[in-house]
Design a protein around this motif. Structure first.
Motif, PDB file in Angstrom:
ATOM      1  N   VAL A 239       0.845  -1.200   0.000  1.00  0.00           N
ATOM      2  CA  VAL A 239       0.000   0.000   0.000  1.00  0.00           C
ATOM      3  C   VAL A 239       0.876   1.245   0.000  1.00  0.00           C
ATOM      4  O   VAL A 239       0.640   2.202  -0.753  1.00  0.00           O
ATOM      5  N   PHE A 240       1.920   1.239   0.841  1.00  0.00           N
ATOM      6  CA  PHE A 240       2.827   2.381   0.919  1.00  0.00           C
ATOM      7  C   PHE A 240       3.492   2.640  -0.434  1.00  0.00           C
ATOM      8  O   PHE A 240       3.609   3.787  -0.888  1.00  0.00           O
ATOM      9  N   ASN A 241       3.904   1.548  -1.089  1.00  0.00           N
ATOM     10  CA  ASN A 241       4.551   1.661  -2.390  1.00  0.00           C
ATOM     11  C   ASN A 241       3.607   2.288  -3.411  1.00  0.00           C
ATOM     12  O   ASN A 241       3.985   3.205  -4.149  1.00  0.00           O
ATOM     13  N   GLU A 242       2.371   1.790  -3.390  1.00  0.00           N
ATOM     14  CA  GLU A 242       1.400   2.249  -4.385  1.00  0.00           C
ATOM     15  C   GLU A 242       0.978   3.691  -4.132  1.00  0.00           C
ATOM     16  O   GLU A 242       0.874   4.484  -5.066  1.00  0.00           O
ATOM     17  N   ARG A 243       0.735   4.011  -2.848  1.00  0.00           N
ATOM     18  CA  ARG A 243       0.176   5.321  -2.524  1.00  0.00           C
ATOM     19  C   ARG A 243       1.226   6.433  -2.438  1.00  0.00           C
ATOM     20  O   ARG A 243       0.940   7.582  -2.752  1.00  0.00           O
TER      21      ARG A 243
ATOM     22  N   PHE B 219       6.303   9.630  -5.406  1.00  0.00           N
ATOM     23  CA  PHE B 219       7.585  10.213  -5.028  1.00  0.00           C
ATOM     24  C   PHE B 219       8.627  10.008  -6.132  1.00  0.00           C
ATOM     25  O   PHE B 219       9.363  10.926  -6.492  1.00  0.00           O
ATOM     26  N   TYR B 220       8.650   8.773  -6.695  1.00  0.00           N
ATOM     27  CA  TYR B 220       9.610   8.489  -7.766  1.00  0.00           C
ATOM     28  C   TYR B 220       9.323   9.345  -8.995  1.00  0.00           C
ATOM     29  O   TYR B 220      10.245   9.842  -9.637  1.00  0.00           O
TER      30      TYR B 220
ATOM     31  N   PRO C  12      19.204   5.377  -2.700  1.00  0.00           N
ATOM     32  CA  PRO C  12      19.237   5.487  -1.237  1.00  0.00           C
ATOM     33  C   PRO C  12      17.849   5.449  -0.600  1.00  0.00           C
ATOM     34  O   PRO C  12      17.697   4.876   0.488  1.00  0.00           O
ATOM     35  N   ILE C  13      16.862   5.982  -1.294  1.00  0.00           N
ATOM     36  CA  ILE C  13      15.499   5.956  -0.739  1.00  0.00           C
ATOM     37  C   ILE C  13      14.988   4.517  -0.677  1.00  0.00           C
ATOM     38  O   ILE C  13      14.399   4.111   0.324  1.00  0.00           O
TER      39      ILE C  13
END
Lengths: 71, 131
Positions: free
Chosen positions: B61-65, B70-71, B85-86
């Protein structure tokens, strides 16, 4: 999770069970876990460009060929 | 996906092996003479698997949202070199979060066991008193 923990401690108190503070873990176990995790990361780091990516490419190319021309 | 599952299984085995080598089985899980035990009960394995699932869901969920946006923001601003690094920070955070969830689940299982045992004893005591 928190509800279960709180509920069980309340019930234990009600039932008169002695509850001692339960430590979550110890430093040896934490060290074992992070060493295992670091080893996994290192293995993945080494295997990804040398084994995994060529393997995935090797699987994908015939699959794509079949999708485009195999019908 | 299956490679990831295999790696989680390998990590579990390596973790159990290293814990046995270091004598790191917690006092609540085993008596003093079993601190170097390799084997773990089915419930602790279940705690590990459940923690893996929780961590997987949380970070998917964190990756998707969050991370995808951010990327793309980094790409738009031409700072793609910050991506690596992120990713490392996110992976280390995921490992720490997983360990905390695992410990908390294991403690909850232990408490539930204590509670069930106490309830059994109190029920047994009641029967004796009445019967």
């Amino acid at each position: 999770m928190g509800v279960i923990s709180t509920q069980s401690s309340i019930t234990s108190r009600t039932l008169g069970v002695e509850t001692s503070p339960v430590p979550l873990t110890n430093w040896r176990e934490a060290a074992a876990y992070f060493l295992a995790w670091g080893s996994r990361a290192a293995v993945l780091y080494l295997l990804t460009p040398t084994v995994l990516l060529p393997f995935i490419n090797g699987c994908l190319t015939p699959a794509m060929f079949w999708c485009m021309w195999g019908r | 996906m299956s490679v990831g599952a295999l790696m989680w299984l390998a990590t579990l085995l390596l973790f159990l092996l290293l814990r046995a080598l270091f004598g790191g089985v917690p006092a609540t899980m085993a008596p003093q003479d079993r601190r170097h035990a390799f084997t773990s009960s089915g419930r602790k394995i279940a705690a590990y698997i459940l923690a893996s699932l929780y961590a997987l869901i949380i970070f998917s969920v964190f990756n998707e949202r969050v991370l995808l946006g951010f990327y793309s923001a980094l790409r738009v601003n031409g700072q793609t070199d910050l991506g690596v690094p992120i990713i490392r920070i996110v992976l280390i955070t995921a490992a720490v979060v997983f360990f905390l969830i695992f410990g908390a689940l294991r403690r909850a299982i232990l408490k539930a066991d204590e509670f069930a045992r106490a309830a059994d004893q109190s029920r047994g005591g009641g029967r004796t008193a009445f019967g």
